[in-house]
Design an enzyme around this catalytic site. Structure first.
Site, PDB file in Angstrom:
ATOM      1  N   CYS A 170       0.787  -1.230   0.000  1.00 55.28           N
ATOM      2  CA  CYS A 170       0.000   0.000   0.000  1.00 55.28           C
ATOM      3  C   CYS A 170       0.822   1.285   0.000  1.00 55.28           C
ATOM      4  O   CYS A 170       0.524   2.208  -0.747  1.00 55.28           O
ATOM      5  CB  CYS A 170      -1.006   0.001   1.150  1.00 55.28           C
ATOM      6  SG  CYS A 170      -0.450  -0.777   2.663  1.00 55.28           S
ATOM      7  N   HIS A 206      -0.538   7.052   4.885  1.00 54.88           N
ATOM      8  CA  HIS A 206       0.434   5.965   4.798  1.00 54.88           C
ATOM      9  C   HIS A 206       1.729   6.328   4.098  1.00 54.88           C
ATOM     10  O   HIS A 206       2.436   5.452   3.577  1.00 54.88           O
ATOM     11  CB  HIS A 206      -0.206   4.746   4.141  1.00 54.88           C
ATOM     12  CG  HIS A 206       0.025   3.490   4.934  1.00 54.88           C
ATOM     13  ND1 HIS A 206      -0.472   2.262   4.564  1.00 54.88           N
ATOM     14  CD2 HIS A 206       0.707   3.278   6.088  1.00 54.88           C
ATOM     15  CE1 HIS A 206      -0.110   1.356   5.445  1.00 54.88           C
ATOM     16  NE2 HIS A 206       0.595   1.954   6.384  1.00 54.88           N
TER      17      HIS A 206
END
Length: 297
Positions: A39, A102
């Protein structure tokens, strides 16, 4: 989310009517690839337009150092990288990220330092729950201010899978769109929800509604939310001025299957591998009046 999770890509339960309609009204991409099967590197690539090996966001590089892993990792997106919202800001856009960032959790990697004007969400995924003293739960931010933590202030029930986060993120999106439309302000919304990342969650209204278990419940809620966002754009009369793109950051995780894993269709393996199942993603482009309905690329 995996290539095989949508009805438009052949999922037999056909529980994604809104995304399937989005595909029928826009363009379906059958060979769309993420830049990495994890991710953080794939999100860095999406926002910079550069491969992870170039933007410093791959697992052994000193700039990022496994930045997809939670609190104990100190790296993030380098200042030298130019992100999409930074370019759009120069063109007069207001930019908001909702959900999972993230790309680093230290202050220097904060999304508001990299082109975004607003943020509601978390620097990492909803890992945990952790011990609050030795290893605290992941924080949730509104802009610069931490307003709570996963599992404490933002509940996720690991026994039932119930959490209201997707509904919260949906309302944030609708409110932001309304605000920008009212002020005639061009905007970029990066809606990065994480409901299909294990531990998978869905709100009470969607729990138990899918033939595919809890993971399917989460997919159904995401599908419903995307449908509401598109309808909101149409209701406000700005759909023909708004380009919408739907995709995933990596293939469905098989490590959390079968109960919390998705479908990569006919393709081998999934997240964390460079086989097709880890890299090939569902992708749909929607722009009424500009993208021919029912087109495929």
């Amino acid at each position: 989310m995996g290539w095989g999770d949508l009805g438009a890509f052949g999922e037999p339960s056909k529980e994604t009517p809104n995304l399937d309609q989005m595909a029928s009204e826009g363009m379906l991409f059958l060979d769309f690839y993420t830049a990495n099967p994890l991710c953080s590197p794939s999100r860095a690539a999406l926002l910079t337009g550069r491969l992870p090996v170039r933007n410093g966001f791959y697992t052994t590089n000193a700039h990022a150092r496994n930045a997809y892993t939670p609190q104990d990792i100190v790296g993030g997106i380098p200042d030298s990288e130019l992100l999409l919202p930074e370019l759009l800001k120069k063109a007069g856009y207001i930019n908001k990220i909702i959900g999972k960032w993230h790309l680093g959790h230290r202050p220097q990697f904060h999304p508001l330092k990299h082109g975004f004007d607003e943020w509601f969400g978390s620097p990492n995924c909803h890992f945990g729950p952790f011990d609050n003293r030795a290893l605290p739960n992941i924080p949730v931010y509104r802009d610069w201010e931490m307003i709570g933590r996963y599992y404490e202030d933002f509940k996720i029930d690991l026994k039932t899978g119930e959490a209201n986060l997707t509904q919260i993120y949906l309302q944030e999106a609708l409110d932001f769109i309304s605000k920008q439309q009212a002020s005639q302000q061009p905007f970029f919304l990066y809606w990065a929800i994480d409901a299909t990342h294990a531990p998978v969650y869905a709100s009470k209204h969607f729990l138990g509604t899918s033939q595919r278990g809890l993971y399917g419940d989460a997919v159904r809620e995401i599908d419903d939310s995307v449908g509401k966002i598109l309808k909101h754009l149409q209701k406000l009369g700005i759909s023909e001025n708004t380009f919408v793109f739907f995709t995933s950051d990596n293939g469905a995780a098989l490590i959390s299957a079968p109960k919390q894993g998705g479908s990569n269709g006919r393709f081998l393996c999934g997240k964390q591998t460079t086989f097709e199942g880890g890299m090939r993603e569902p992708a749909i482009a929607w722009w009424p009046g500009h993208i021919p309905a029912g087109s495929v690329s």
